[in-house]
Scaffold this motif. Structure first.
Motif, PDB file in Angstrom:
ATOM      1  N   PHE A  54      39.401  35.555  32.823  1.00  0.00           N
ATOM      2  CA  PHE A  54      38.534  36.749  32.423  1.00  0.00           C
ATOM      3  C   PHE A  54      38.716  37.732  33.570  1.00  0.00           C
ATOM      4  O   PHE A  54      39.013  38.996  33.466  1.00  0.00           O
ATOM      5  CB  PHE A  54      37.162  36.520  32.149  1.00  0.00           C
ATOM      6  CG  PHE A  54      36.264  37.541  31.988  1.00  0.00           C
ATOM      7  CD1 PHE A  54      36.048  38.142  30.725  1.00  0.00           C
ATOM      8  CD2 PHE A  54      35.653  38.053  32.935  1.00  0.00           C
ATOM      9  CE1 PHE A  54      35.395  39.319  30.499  1.00  0.00           C
ATOM     10  CE2 PHE A  54      34.792  39.379  32.793  1.00  0.00           C
ATOM     11  CZ  PHE A  54      34.827  39.763  31.475  1.00  0.00           C
ATOM     12  N   ASN A  55      38.680  37.151  34.817  1.00  0.00           N
ATOM     13  CA  ASN A  55      38.763  37.818  35.881  1.00  0.00           C
ATOM     14  C   ASN A  55      40.214  38.436  36.231  1.00  0.00           C
ATOM     15  O   ASN A  55      40.335  39.569  36.641  1.00  0.00           O
ATOM     16  CB  ASN A  55      38.387  37.229  37.046  1.00  0.00           C
ATOM     17  CG  ASN A  55      36.821  37.010  37.361  1.00  0.00           C
ATOM     18  OD1 ASN A  55      36.184  38.137  37.080  1.00  0.00           O
ATOM     19  ND2 ASN A  55      36.422  35.893  37.633  1.00  0.00           N
ATOM     20  N   PHE A  56      41.018  37.489  35.847  1.00  0.00           N
ATOM     21  CA  PHE A  56      42.605  37.950  36.225  1.00  0.00           C
ATOM     22  C   PHE A  56      42.768  39.226  35.242  1.00  0.00           C
ATOM     23  O   PHE A  56      43.517  40.336  35.787  1.00  0.00           O
ATOM     24  CB  PHE A  56      43.714  36.994  36.015  1.00  0.00           C
ATOM     25  CG  PHE A  56      43.871  36.255  37.195  1.00  0.00           C
ATOM     26  CD1 PHE A  56      44.097  36.894  38.319  1.00  0.00           C
ATOM     27  CD2 PHE A  56      43.866  34.748  36.945  1.00  0.00           C
ATOM     28  CE1 PHE A  56      44.614  35.972  39.548  1.00  0.00           C
ATOM     29  CE2 PHE A  56      44.140  33.804  38.274  1.00  0.00           C
ATOM     30  CZ  PHE A  56      44.334  34.633  39.332  1.00  0.00           C
ATOM     31  N   SER A  79      46.564  35.938  25.215  1.00  0.00           N
ATOM     32  CA  SER A  79      45.363  36.781  26.197  1.00  0.00           C
ATOM     33  C   SER A  79      43.936  35.979  25.931  1.00  0.00           C
ATOM     34  O   SER A  79      44.029  35.063  24.882  1.00  0.00           O
ATOM     35  CB  SER A  79      45.044  37.982  25.646  1.00  0.00           C
ATOM     36  OG  SER A  79      44.514  37.967  24.375  1.00  0.00           O
ATOM     37  N   LEU A  80      43.020  35.853  26.713  1.00  0.00           N
ATOM     38  CA  LEU A  80      41.910  34.913  26.620  1.00  0.00           C
ATOM     39  C   LEU A  80      41.328  35.611  25.356  1.00  0.00           C
ATOM     40  O   LEU A  80      40.608  34.583  24.710  1.00  0.00           O
ATOM     41  CB  LEU A  80      40.870  35.422  27.989  1.00  0.00           C
ATOM     42  CG  LEU A  80      39.711  34.511  27.843  1.00  0.00           C
ATOM     43  CD1 LEU A  80      39.960  33.200  27.912  1.00  0.00           C
ATOM     44  CD2 LEU A  80      38.737  35.075  28.958  1.00  0.00           C
ATOM     45  N   VAL A 241      40.398  33.252  40.647  1.00  0.00           N
ATOM     46  CA  VAL A 241      39.557  34.332  41.220  1.00  0.00           C
ATOM     47  C   VAL A 241      38.215  34.158  40.471  1.00  0.00           C
ATOM     48  O   VAL A 241      38.052  34.200  39.342  1.00  0.00           O
ATOM     49  CB  VAL A 241      40.284  35.746  40.972  1.00  0.00           C
ATOM     50  CG1 VAL A 241      39.330  36.702  41.410  1.00  0.00           C
ATOM     51  CG2 VAL A 241      41.816  35.862  41.680  1.00  0.00           C
ATOM     52  N   GLY A 242      37.318  34.170  41.110  1.00  0.00           N
ATOM     53  CA  GLY A 242      35.885  34.554  40.851  1.00  0.00           C
ATOM     54  C   GLY A 242      35.292  33.653  40.100  1.00  0.00           C
ATOM     55  O   GLY A 242      34.501  34.035  38.934  1.00  0.00           O
ATOM     56  N   THR A 243      35.659  32.161  40.236  1.00  0.00           N
ATOM     57  CA  THR A 243      35.127  31.064  39.399  1.00  0.00           C
ATOM     58  C   THR A 243      33.580  30.616  40.378  1.00  0.00           C
ATOM     59  O   THR A 243      33.554  30.913  41.410  1.00  0.00           O
ATOM     60  CB  THR A 243      35.921  30.144  39.055  1.00  0.00           C
ATOM     61  OG1 THR A 243      36.028  29.151  40.208  1.00  0.00           O
ATOM     62  CG2 THR A 243      37.079  30.720  38.360  1.00  0.00           C
ATOM     63  N   PHE A 244      33.071  29.698  39.726  1.00  0.00           N
ATOM     64  CA  PHE A 244      31.849  28.969  40.272  1.00  0.00           C
ATOM     65  C   PHE A 244      32.307  27.976  41.447  1.00  0.00           C
ATOM     66  O   PHE A 244      31.648  27.512  42.095  1.00  0.00           O
ATOM     67  CB  PHE A 244      30.926  28.258  39.423  1.00  0.00           C
ATOM     68  CG  PHE A 244      30.326  29.426  38.417  1.00  0.00           C
ATOM     69  CD1 PHE A 244      29.767  30.402  38.933  1.00  0.00           C
ATOM     70  CD2 PHE A 244      30.367  28.950  36.928  1.00  0.00           C
ATOM     71  CE1 PHE A 244      29.243  31.531  37.938  1.00  0.00           C
ATOM     72  CE2 PHE A 244      29.879  30.092  36.208  1.00  0.00           C
ATOM     73  CZ  PHE A 244      29.058  31.224  36.563  1.00  0.00           C
ATOM     74  N   ASP A 245      33.628  27.914  41.652  1.00  0.00           N
ATOM     75  CA  ASP A 245      34.435  26.944  42.420  1.00  0.00           C
ATOM     76  C   ASP A 245      34.678  27.881  43.716  1.00  0.00           C
ATOM     77  O   ASP A 245      34.684  27.267  44.934  1.00  0.00           O
ATOM     78  CB  ASP A 245      35.450  26.158  42.091  1.00  0.00           C
ATOM     79  CG  ASP A 245      34.921  24.938  41.351  1.00  0.00           C
ATOM     80  OD1 ASP A 245      33.633  24.805  41.306  1.00  0.00           O
ATOM     81  OD2 ASP A 245      35.663  23.981  41.033  1.00  0.00           O
ATOM     82  N   GLU A 246      35.388  29.159  43.344  1.00  0.00           N
ATOM     83  CA  GLU A 246      35.976  29.874  44.445  1.00  0.00           C
ATOM     84  C   GLU A 246      34.813  30.726  45.114  1.00  0.00           C
ATOM     85  O   GLU A 246      35.120  31.220  46.148  1.00  0.00           O
ATOM     86  CB  GLU A 246      37.103  30.754  44.044  1.00  0.00           C
ATOM     87  CG  GLU A 246      38.359  30.058  43.847  1.00  0.00           C
ATOM     88  CD  GLU A 246      38.390  29.038  42.679  1.00  0.00           C
ATOM     89  OE1 GLU A 246      39.189  28.289  42.840  1.00  0.00           O
ATOM     90  OE2 GLU A 246      37.807  29.315  41.905  1.00  0.00           O
ATOM     91  N   VAL A 322      30.976  36.173  31.146  1.00  0.00           N
ATOM     92  CA  VAL A 322      32.216  36.957  30.197  1.00  0.00           C
ATOM     93  C   VAL A 322      31.284  37.645  29.075  1.00  0.00           C
ATOM     94  O   VAL A 322      32.246  38.342  28.315  1.00  0.00           O
ATOM     95  CB  VAL A 322      33.110  35.888  29.755  1.00  0.00           C
ATOM     96  CG1 VAL A 322      33.828  35.306  30.938  1.00  0.00           C
ATOM     97  CG2 VAL A 322      32.383  34.916  28.872  1.00  0.00           C
ATOM     98  N   GLY A 323      30.243  37.224  28.795  1.00  0.00           N
ATOM     99  CA  GLY A 323      29.495  38.072  27.755  1.00  0.00           C
ATOM    100  C   GLY A 323      29.825  37.562  26.468  1.00  0.00           C
ATOM    101  O   GLY A 323      29.672  38.402  25.426  1.00  0.00           O
ATOM    102  N   ARG A 324      29.883  36.252  26.255  1.00  0.00           N
ATOM    103  CA  ARG A 324      30.269  35.817  24.967  1.00  0.00           C
ATOM    104  C   ARG A 324      29.630  34.364  24.865  1.00  0.00           C
ATOM    105  O   ARG A 324      29.780  33.437  26.129  1.00  0.00           O
ATOM    106  CB  ARG A 324      31.537  36.063  24.400  1.00  0.00           C
ATOM    107  CG  ARG A 324      32.725  35.473  25.091  1.00  0.00           C
ATOM    108  CD  ARG A 324      33.974  36.132  24.853  1.00  0.00           C
ATOM    109  NE  ARG A 324      34.435  35.940  23.387  1.00  0.00           N
ATOM    110  CZ  ARG A 324      35.743  36.433  23.186  1.00  0.00           C
ATOM    111  NH1 ARG A 324      36.307  37.311  23.756  1.00  0.00           N
ATOM    112  NH2 ARG A 324      35.840  36.556  21.643  1.00  0.00           N
ATOM    113  N   GLU A 325      29.447  33.600  23.978  1.00  0.00           N
ATOM    114  CA  GLU A 325      29.172  32.401  23.694  1.00  0.00           C
ATOM    115  C   GLU A 325      30.476  31.338  23.411  1.00  0.00           C
ATOM    116  O   GLU A 325      30.754  31.011  22.431  1.00  0.00           O
ATOM    117  CB  GLU A 325      28.105  32.055  22.519  1.00  0.00           C
ATOM    118  CG  GLU A 325      26.829  32.791  22.722  1.00  0.00           C
ATOM    119  CD  GLU A 325      26.096  32.177  23.986  1.00  0.00           C
ATOM    120  OE1 GLU A 325      25.974  31.066  24.157  1.00  0.00           O
ATOM    121  OE2 GLU A 325      25.649  33.211  24.765  1.00  0.00           O
TER     122      GLU A 325
END
Length: 342
Positions: A54-56, A79-80, A241-246, A322-325
């Motif tokens: 999502f961030n990429f 794509s995602l 990029v931009g995950t809960f690990d990074e 990401v705004g979705r389930e």
């Protein structure tokens, strides 16, 4: 292979051309640079892959070059949105590959000149570029700098977290056994042909975009990092990029990141955490690269309730960001409350 994701090479990079490959995310986790811990967190790999993709795509849409090619489901790059529309939370990310030469270590020092001599104009920059929007109470910045160094109107660091008017950007090592923060001059030398000003500019733009997205989801983006490759003089964002690990995020004052698990280990396994710190200090003083060989303790497994709470936090956090389930998980407020009560 890293401690939390596997690395596949489909076409190797050369001195003149990028290669092709993939990250395959696992449910493993790592804290305190230990590597793979005794437990796994279900759906963590899919959570990180989804959030990273999502961030990429957010960066690419904003004109920031990256090594991202798409996610891989059913053997195809997509794509995602395409993957999620088909009901598939991805665990594999297709990427462009660059060269990563060996970093020689001898007599207590790393030979970056040798690294760059082999790298040419197609290489992974051997730095992590760290950005901070908030200085937490446990931040190493407090022990390395004074508030005045950052234009802050404090004689000493206050007991509470400090929000920064402008992000602080720092550089640390990437391939050394123990990460260490660098002066700007040393970071410039280690970066080789990659321009240090460009690296900082890219980091600030990534930070801006992730911070804005986090705000839309109700998160506070506290800090994070990026890694970059340099290809024919162009800086491209690499790794994930931009995950809960990074990165570190909070929601309603509670951490939503790997920091939750780090702090839990500090509370419940302090002897192991102290042994890790002592081994790192000894390795530094003795000029030993492999600090784990000096550690006389190993981590214990987590309780099942902690693993489930961590799983729900990763999944609920990804859904919110990401705004979705994407995942079957509690809403983010419920997941955070459970973590808060551990």
């Amino acid at each position: 292979m890293t401690s939390v994701k596997n690395f596949r090479v489909d076409e190797p990079a050369t001195a003149d051309n990028l290669g092709r490959g993939a990250f395959v995310f696992t449910d493993a986790y790592s804290v305190f640079d230990w590597g793979k811990m005794p437990d796994e967190i279900p759906d963590k790999g899919a959570s990180l892959c989804t959030m990273g993709a999502f961030n990429f795509e957010l960066l690419e849409d904003s004109g920031v070059p990256t090594h991202y090619r798409g996610v891989v489901t059913e053997g195809k790059e997509r794509s995602l949105d395409e993957a999620l529309a088909a009901g598939n939370a991805p665990t594999e990310m297709a990427i462009d590959l660059t060269q990563v030469p060996d970093l020689p270590f001898a007599d207590g020092t790393y030979d970056y000149d040798a690294y760059h001599a082999e790298a040419g104009e197609n290489f992974l920059v051997p730095l992590e570029i760290v950005f901070r929007n908030r200085v937490g109470t446990g931040s190493s910045l407090r022990t390395r700098t004074d508030p005045a160094d950052h234009g802050l109107d404090y004689e000493e660091w206050p007991d509470e977290p400090v929000d920064l008017p402008d992000a602080i950007v720092e550089f640390s090592t990437k391939y050394e056994e123990q990460d260490r923060y660098l002066s700007r001059e040393e970071a410039d030398r280690i970066a080789g042909a990659a321009d240090i000003e460009n690296l900082e500019a890219v980091a600030r733009e990534v930070n801006r975009l992730v911070t804005e997205q986090a705000e839309h989801a109700g998160f506070v983006h506290q800090d994070g990092k990026i890694e970059c490759l340099s290809y024919e003089g162009e800086i491209r964002v690499a790794d994930v990029v931009g995950t809960f690990d990074e990165n570190r995020f909070s929601y309603e004052g509670t951490q939503v990141s790997k920091e939750v698990i780090r702090q839990y280990h500090k509370r419940t396994q302090p002897e192991w955490v102290e042994a890790v710190g002592a081994a790192k200090e000894r390795a530094t003083s003795e000029g030993v690269a492999d600090w784990k060989s000096l550690c006389d303790r190993s981590p214990e497994p987590l309780e099942e309730r902690v693993i489930q709470a961590a799983r729900d936090l990763y999944c609920a956090g990804t859904n919110a960001y990401v705004g979705r389930e994407v995942f079957d998980a509690p809403d983010i407020s419920a997941a955070v409350e459970t973590i808060h009560n551990l």
